[in-house]
Write a protein that holds these residues in place. Sequence first.
Motif: not given
Length: 157
Positions: A28, A96, A100, A104
């Motif tokens: 990711r 997930s 994420r 971020q």
Amino acid sequence: MRHKKVSARIVALDKVYNNRLVTKFINRLMRDGKKSAAQSVFYGAFAILDQKQQKPLEVFEKAVQNVGPKTEVKARRVGGASYQVPQEVRADRRVSLAIRWIIQAARDRSSKEYHTFAEKLSAEFLDASQNQGAAIKKRDTVHRMAEANRAFSHFRW
């Protein structure tokens, strides 16, 4: 049934910690197919945690666990009106979303106090494992939205 059910792809274990979650995180984190760069950043963040006398894998797993939301809202149209319907989050989606949000939050950290992205990432792991930081704020916002729209929970499908 319109489509064939898509089976979940099983990611390989990472080479250093033999952990699927680490592999998912690195994948990711990766940009433009540069996996070795993503790996060096990730393991660099782990090295920084190690220098701070922390157990990096435990801190990382605790951070992902803490950031993952329990409930979220989904838009549902009922009779021309759109309602934000609260729903429980599936385990794979929870992980997930957590990954994420942590990435971020690390990217959004100010570059004044940190020199490398590995430092930002390690700081975010530490904060998230202690229920602090931007990723935790994001989770709390999602939980508040779900709580505020609990009146529409009967629209679940």
